[in-house]
Design an enzyme around this catalytic site. Sequence first.
Site, PDB file in Angstrom:
ATOM      1  N   CYS A  92     -31.466  11.332  34.926  1.00  0.00           N
ATOM      2  CA  CYS A  92     -32.165  12.036  34.143  1.00  0.00           C
ATOM      3  C   CYS A  92     -31.924  13.632  34.244  1.00  0.00           C
ATOM      4  CB  CYS A  92     -33.684  12.059  34.059  1.00  0.00           C
ATOM      5  SG  CYS A  92     -34.498  12.059  35.690  1.00  0.00           S
ATOM      6  N   HIS A 156     -38.397  18.105  35.353  1.00  0.00           N
ATOM      7  CA  HIS A 156     -37.697  17.644  36.455  1.00  0.00           C
ATOM      8  C   HIS A 156     -36.482  18.409  36.768  1.00  0.00           C
ATOM      9  CE1 HIS A 156     -36.008  14.023  39.054  1.00  0.00           C
ATOM     10  NE2 HIS A 156     -36.963  14.689  39.692  1.00  0.00           N
TER      11      HIS A 156
END
Length: 622
Positions: A92, A156
């Site tokens: 990701c 993130h």
Amino acid sequence: MAVRVRATKVPGRRGRFQRTAIILSGALFAATPVQGQQAPTAPLQPNIVILLADDWGFSDVGSFGAEFATPNIDALAAAGMRFSNFHVAGSCSPTGAMLQTGVMNHRNGLGNMPETIPDAHRGKPGYDTVMNHRVVTIAQLLRAAGYRTYLTGKWHLGSDATRLPEARGYDRAFSLADAGADNFEQRPIEGMYDTAAWTENGKPATLPKDYYSSHFVVQRMIDYIDADRNSGKPFLASINFLANHIPVQAPDSDIARYSAMYRDGWTVLRQARAKRAAAMGVMPAGIPLSTMATTRDWHKLNAGERAVASRVMQAYAGMATAMDREVGRLVAHLKASGDYDNTIFIFLSDNGAEPTDPFNSRRNRLFLGLEYDLSTTNIGRRGSFSAIGPGWASAAASPLSGYKFSAAEGGLRVPLIIAWPGNRQIRGGGISDDLAHVTDILPTLTELAGVPVHGGTWQGKTVEPVTGRSLVPVLTGRAGSVHGDTPLGYELSGNAALFRGDYKLVRNLAPTGDGRWRLYDMKRDPGETRDLAAAMPGRFAAMMVDYRAYAKANGVLDMPAGYTADEQINRYAFEQQGKKRLIRLGLWVGGIGLLLSALVWAWRRRRRARRIDQAKTDMVGS
């Protein structure tokens, strides 16, 4: 019938796209209000909505072959163009950083993630595990050009004050700094993180009691857009969903919708999806399908195992449908406000479907059993923890091989949809099967918005130049792959690839590979079933030279002997679990210590009282 876009002429320089940008900028349409409503004055530049799905495989969208319902995303596909040969990273945050910056992951700091980086690589150039300060984000570029900029959902890319979204160009942001979290409550992925690190505009934030992730990130985005509507400025809205990241969770009604499905197993589903993808034109018909060595034989599972597996996939389908419904709610809101026609929509997934089986060790099973309700009937509901595992992840990637983490097509090739409903130069229903890459998104959007891309200098500082190429020529049907025969390299956790024209050089480490380099023809064999390394030694050797040049230019490091991303994640989780156990042990010991101290204090007090009483008695007796 879908219009397939093909061309052989490939522009050599981004400067050749400027005429296209001028034409498109001049063709911007004013938003059309819903009848009976007065629409605000539409900005000259288009609004931009990025819909980033989490861990969706190539065929996890109805218009790419899925059997579950995604009507609102499919409507965007019908209004715009589908890209069937679009590539991201195998995990990701490297994808997120490339999407944000248009710069390859080793240059933007995400040579690896905090959860998967080996200790030997920590702190090395390009292995910051956060998005570095040598890159400029799309939010920074657009805000400087007069845009309002918003982000909701997963980030993130760094959690300190200089790396959260509002420090990287976003006016407003409600973001999660971790790879994932619970979808029903403010709870981390137990064993991976201590807390669910949600913040709003840089400050710790509290989720509402009726929180469900997909609904919340869309609603908060609608609130942000509406709060600043009177500014008259266009907006960038990046909605980064948690769906369908572990833990797989969905509202009960969405899970119930699929209660009669997935009883025949992942192999049957994989074959069915391959046929649908071919019928829709996003994959060639009749391509060979690989069999993943990590996928178990469905028929060898016992009845209990099949019931659990079926329920997990029902929850996964429900989670996707719940997210799609929220996409539809956002679209309906933009139609009602008059913004829809003048909004560019980008839908993509950050990588392929997640194959990790969190229950693959006794230690994990014992730990998760203490933290969650793991009963079959509770799978996908509040308080549950579940994941689809390699079998369903392979089906989600159909007809491709591999899945998340790997450099196989199932890990790197994901659905991409670009739609601008009010711009008639982007043909609705079109399909492009030419190579495209996540770094191409930023220069595509800036060109459509008429915003110049920096050339390596930003606000007086030297920064990493954008390496992606604008897809505007593809969107307008005037070119094929913008990458042509130029080598395009990739590496993450030792899994590596190099694309050049129709060919792909690839290496996968265990557990999905053996570390050998292989060569595939992506046009004829996107399922990566026929290794051409021996049959085409000249091309194989030339592409190996290309990969080494990429690795050297990007500072790619060799992985330590015996490394696998799976083991590294387990080690990371075990360390986090160990910390949590130490904290609990400390609290337990501290509690026992306080209790003992209280008992000793009470005993001493009673003893002192008895001595005083005895002294009084002795005085009276004398």
